[in-house]
Write a protein that holds these residues in place. Structure first.
Motif, PDB file in Angstrom:
ATOM      1  N   CYS A 202      -2.208  -3.597  -2.132  1.00  0.00           N
ATOM      2  CA  CYS A 202      -1.973  -2.199  -1.775  1.00  0.00           C
ATOM      3  C   CYS A 202      -2.342  -1.319  -2.967  1.00  0.00           C
ATOM      4  CB  CYS A 202      -0.512  -1.971  -1.390  1.00  0.00           C
ATOM      5  SG  CYS A 202      -0.145  -0.225  -1.026  1.00  0.00           S
ATOM      6  N   LYS A 204      -1.797   1.714  -3.473  1.00  0.00           N
ATOM      7  CA  LYS A 204      -0.815   2.767  -3.772  1.00  0.00           C
ATOM      8  C   LYS A 204       0.473   2.200  -4.357  1.00  0.00           C
ATOM      9  CE  LYS A 204       1.814   6.631  -1.844  1.00  0.00           C
ATOM     10  NZ  LYS A 204       2.068   7.485  -0.664  1.00  0.00           N
ATOM     11  N   CYS A 237      -4.708   7.335   0.496  1.00  0.00           N
ATOM     12  CA  CYS A 237      -4.401   6.430  -0.609  1.00  0.00           C
ATOM     13  C   CYS A 237      -5.077   5.077  -0.454  1.00  0.00           C
ATOM     14  CB  CYS A 237      -2.891   6.252  -0.755  1.00  0.00           C
ATOM     15  SG  CYS A 237      -2.080   5.574   0.714  1.00  0.00           S
ATOM     16  N   CYS A 238      -5.370   4.697   0.800  1.00  0.00           N
ATOM     17  CA  CYS A 238      -5.927   3.374   1.065  1.00  0.00           C
ATOM     18  C   CYS A 238      -7.390   3.270   0.632  1.00  0.00           C
ATOM     19  CB  CYS A 238      -5.798   3.060   2.551  1.00  0.00           C
ATOM     20  SG  CYS A 238      -5.385   1.332   2.883  1.00  0.00           S
ATOM     21  N   GLY A 240      -8.411   3.737  -2.102  1.00  0.00           N
ATOM     22  CA  GLY A 240      -8.403   3.174  -3.445  1.00  0.00           C
ATOM     23  C   GLY A 240      -8.907   1.743  -3.481  1.00  0.00           C
TER      24      GLY A 240
END
Length: 270
Positions: A202, A204, A237-238, A240
């Protein structure tokens, strides 16, 4: 210095002690009915104890802590005997901690202590969550076979636990996914995972992003990766995931084409 280190939720912890065998470094003890981190010095922050906690009371955080000291850890470990030494060496090897592993072996050589054959077998007390398994070798059959065939070929899948030297990564087609994506997209196994090695994280919530970049860099540089597919959610945010993968490719000086898939919250490919 700031580094990854475990954190124990005292409210969730029941003091069962299941985490103790998962920490051959001796960083944990049950005191007053609760598991306690007795010294930052002995915690390597790799989270071997997390998978053994039935209450999910252990997590990894990044905070100010004294540096992990392999020599001090080995001073304690050799007192516990051959099997604990073996478990510790395998633990370091499973997590790709080459520098610490070399320090541990150098310590044993200096003390004229026999080096266990930690690579040849499963060791009681080593990290069960990071044990390398090539699931493509032995398909499940008979009455235990699932109604629908899954396509998962490797274990572990979480990047924090993955050994960058795992043999199944050699010449692999990688699927790097945000950890929400398999839940959002119902046909994840058949559409994306077939014949690929899975890595999830993840961008984030995970606190080890720079370590992720370094680990992916090592994989890209040394494993002759054939292809990379990315699956992430539509939330900002994903994205990233792609940033981290591209940064690792740049550091590894590799040019591998990326196939990028975005999944909507409604479970559709955008």
């Amino acid at each position: 210095m700031k580094r990854d280190i475990i954190k124990i939720n005292k409210e969730k912890c029941t003091g069962c002690g299941d985490c103790i065998p998962g920490c051959p470094e001796g960083a944990l003890q049950v005191i007053d009915g609760k598991a306690r981190l007795i010294s930052d010095l002995f915690c390597d922050g790799l989270g071997a104890c997390i998978g053994t906690c039935p209450q999910e009371a252990i997590e990894i955080e990044q905070r100010e802590a004294v540096p992990y000291d392999e020599v001090n850890v080995m001073e304690n470990i050799v007192k516990e005997g051959h099997n604990v030494i073996k478990a510790h060496l395998k633990h370091l090897d499973d997590h790709g901690q080459k520098d610490f592993l070399k320090q541990a072996i150098d310590f044993l050589i200096a003390k004229n202590i026999k080096i266990p054959d930690y690579e040849s077998e499963t060791v009681s007390g080593s990290c069960p969550g990071s044990m390398e398994i090539d699931l493509g070798e032995k398909p499940i059959s008979g009455r235990d076979a699932p109604m629908y065939s899954g396509e998962l070929r490797n274990w572990p899948v979480q990047l924090q636990l993955l050994n960058p030297n795992a043999p199944y990564l050699k010449n692999a087609d990688l699927l790097i996914a945000a950890d929400c994506a398999p839940f959002a997209y119902a046909n994840f196994h058949q559409r994306f995972l077939k014949d690929k090695i899975l890595i999830i994280f993840c961008p984030k919530l995970d606190k080890t992003i720079e370590q992720y970049v370094d680990k992916l860099t090592e994989i890209f540089k040394n494993q002759d990766i054939k292809s990379i597919s990315i699956v992430h959610m539509e939330v900002p945010c994903c994205s990233g995931i792609e940033v981290i993968v591209k940064k690792a490719l740049e550091k590894s000086q590799k040019n591998i084409i990326i196939k990028d898939y975005t999944i909507s919250i409604n479970g559709e490919i955008i």
